[in-house]
Design a protein around this motif. Sequence first.
Motif, short mmCIF file in Angstrom:
data_model
loop_
_atom_site.label_atom_id
_atom_site.label_comp_id
_atom_site.label_asym_id
_atom_site.label_seq_id
_atom_site.Cartn_x
_atom_site.Cartn_y
_atom_site.Cartn_z
N PHE A 11 -10.55 4.88 -56.74
CA PHE A 11 -11.98 4.75 -57.01
C PHE A 11 -12.57 3.49 -56.38
O PHE A 11 -13.77 3.41 -56.15
CB PHE A 11 -12.28 4.85 -58.50
CG PHE A 11 -12.39 6.29 -58.94
CD1 PHE A 11 -13.53 7.02 -58.68
CD2 PHE A 11 -11.33 6.92 -59.55
CE1 PHE A 11 -13.63 8.35 -59.03
CE2 PHE A 11 -11.40 8.25 -59.91
CZ PHE A 11 -12.55 8.98 -59.65
N GLY A 12 -11.74 2.50 -56.07
CA GLY A 12 -12.23 1.36 -55.29
C GLY A 12 -12.69 1.81 -53.92
O GLY A 12 -13.72 1.38 -53.41
N PHE A 13 -11.91 2.71 -53.31
CA PHE A 13 -12.28 3.25 -52.01
C PHE A 13 -13.53 4.13 -52.12
O PHE A 13 -14.42 4.06 -51.28
CB PHE A 13 -11.11 4.05 -51.43
CG PHE A 13 -11.41 4.69 -50.11
CD1 PHE A 13 -11.85 3.93 -49.04
CD2 PHE A 13 -11.25 6.04 -49.94
CE1 PHE A 13 -12.12 4.52 -47.81
CE2 PHE A 13 -11.51 6.65 -48.72
CZ PHE A 13 -11.95 5.88 -47.65
N PHE A 41 -16.53 1.97 -52.31
CA PHE A 41 -16.77 1.45 -50.96
C PHE A 41 -17.51 2.49 -50.12
O PHE A 41 -18.50 2.17 -49.46
CB PHE A 41 -15.43 1.08 -50.32
CG PHE A 41 -15.50 0.71 -48.87
CD1 PHE A 41 -15.88 -0.56 -48.48
CD2 PHE A 41 -15.18 1.65 -47.89
CE1 PHE A 41 -15.94 -0.90 -47.13
CE2 PHE A 41 -15.23 1.32 -46.55
CZ PHE A 41 -15.61 0.04 -46.16
N LEU A 42 -17.06 3.74 -50.14
CA LEU A 42 -17.72 4.80 -49.36
C LEU A 42 -19.12 5.09 -49.86
O LEU A 42 -20.04 5.26 -49.05
CB LEU A 42 -16.88 6.07 -49.40
CG LEU A 42 -15.56 6.06 -48.65
CD1 LEU A 42 -14.82 7.37 -48.87
CD2 LEU A 42 -15.78 5.82 -47.17
N PHE A 60 -7.93 8.20 -43.78
CA PHE A 60 -9.35 8.23 -44.14
C PHE A 60 -9.87 6.81 -44.37
O PHE A 60 -10.94 6.44 -43.89
CB PHE A 60 -9.52 9.09 -45.40
CG PHE A 60 -10.91 9.55 -45.66
CD1 PHE A 60 -11.56 10.41 -44.78
CD2 PHE A 60 -11.60 9.14 -46.79
CE1 PHE A 60 -12.85 10.85 -45.03
CE2 PHE A 60 -12.89 9.57 -47.05
CZ PHE A 60 -13.52 10.43 -46.16
N MET A 61 -9.10 6.00 -45.06
CA MET A 61 -9.49 4.61 -45.33
C MET A 61 -9.58 3.82 -44.02
O MET A 61 -10.50 3.03 -43.83
CB MET A 61 -8.51 3.95 -46.28
CG MET A 61 -8.57 4.49 -47.68
SD MET A 61 -7.27 3.77 -48.71
CE MET A 61 -7.67 4.51 -50.28
N GLY A 62 -8.61 4.03 -43.14
CA GLY A 62 -8.61 3.33 -41.86
C GLY A 62 -9.81 3.72 -41.01
O GLY A 62 -10.44 2.86 -40.37
N GLU A 63 -10.15 5.00 -41.00
CA GLU A 63 -11.30 5.48 -40.22
C GLU A 63 -12.60 4.85 -40.69
O GLU A 63 -13.53 4.69 -39.90
CB GLU A 63 -11.41 7.00 -40.32
CG GLU A 63 -10.34 7.75 -39.57
CD GLU A 63 -10.33 9.24 -39.86
OE1 GLU A 63 -11.17 9.72 -40.67
OE2 GLU A 63 -9.47 9.94 -39.30
#
Length: 134
Positions: free
Chosen positions: A122-124, A127-128, A64-67
Amino acid sequence: MDVVWSTRYNTGIQLIDEQHKELFSTVNELRTSVQAGADRQVIEHLLDSLLRASARHFASEERFMGEHGYPDLAQHVAEHAAMLTSLKELQAKFLESHHSMAMMVPTFMEGWFKHHISDGDFGFVTFLKARGLV
């Protein structure tokens, strides 16, 4: 003492939240089983389930992070790898001295969950949200 799921751990990403809840549940089942003096095979199965669920969850997060081009992906992947290594080491030690080591796993996981979800995940999410994706 159980690892208690709290709404403060909600990321707003349904799959991730469901996987986090599954991990909390497995850790609680492991703790309860150890405290109740469950059979060694039961504990081995729970440790294996925890390891598999953790690896599956980490793969989901990383995909998910890579996408979404998350810039801290490498750091997050490193945290996941370190946790899996620690969990595998605890599992190996359990096979040597099963009962005393088994209680260390829920304690380790509880601390790791609280830190990793609150700080790393929560950092991710932030970002989202900044990109209107959550």
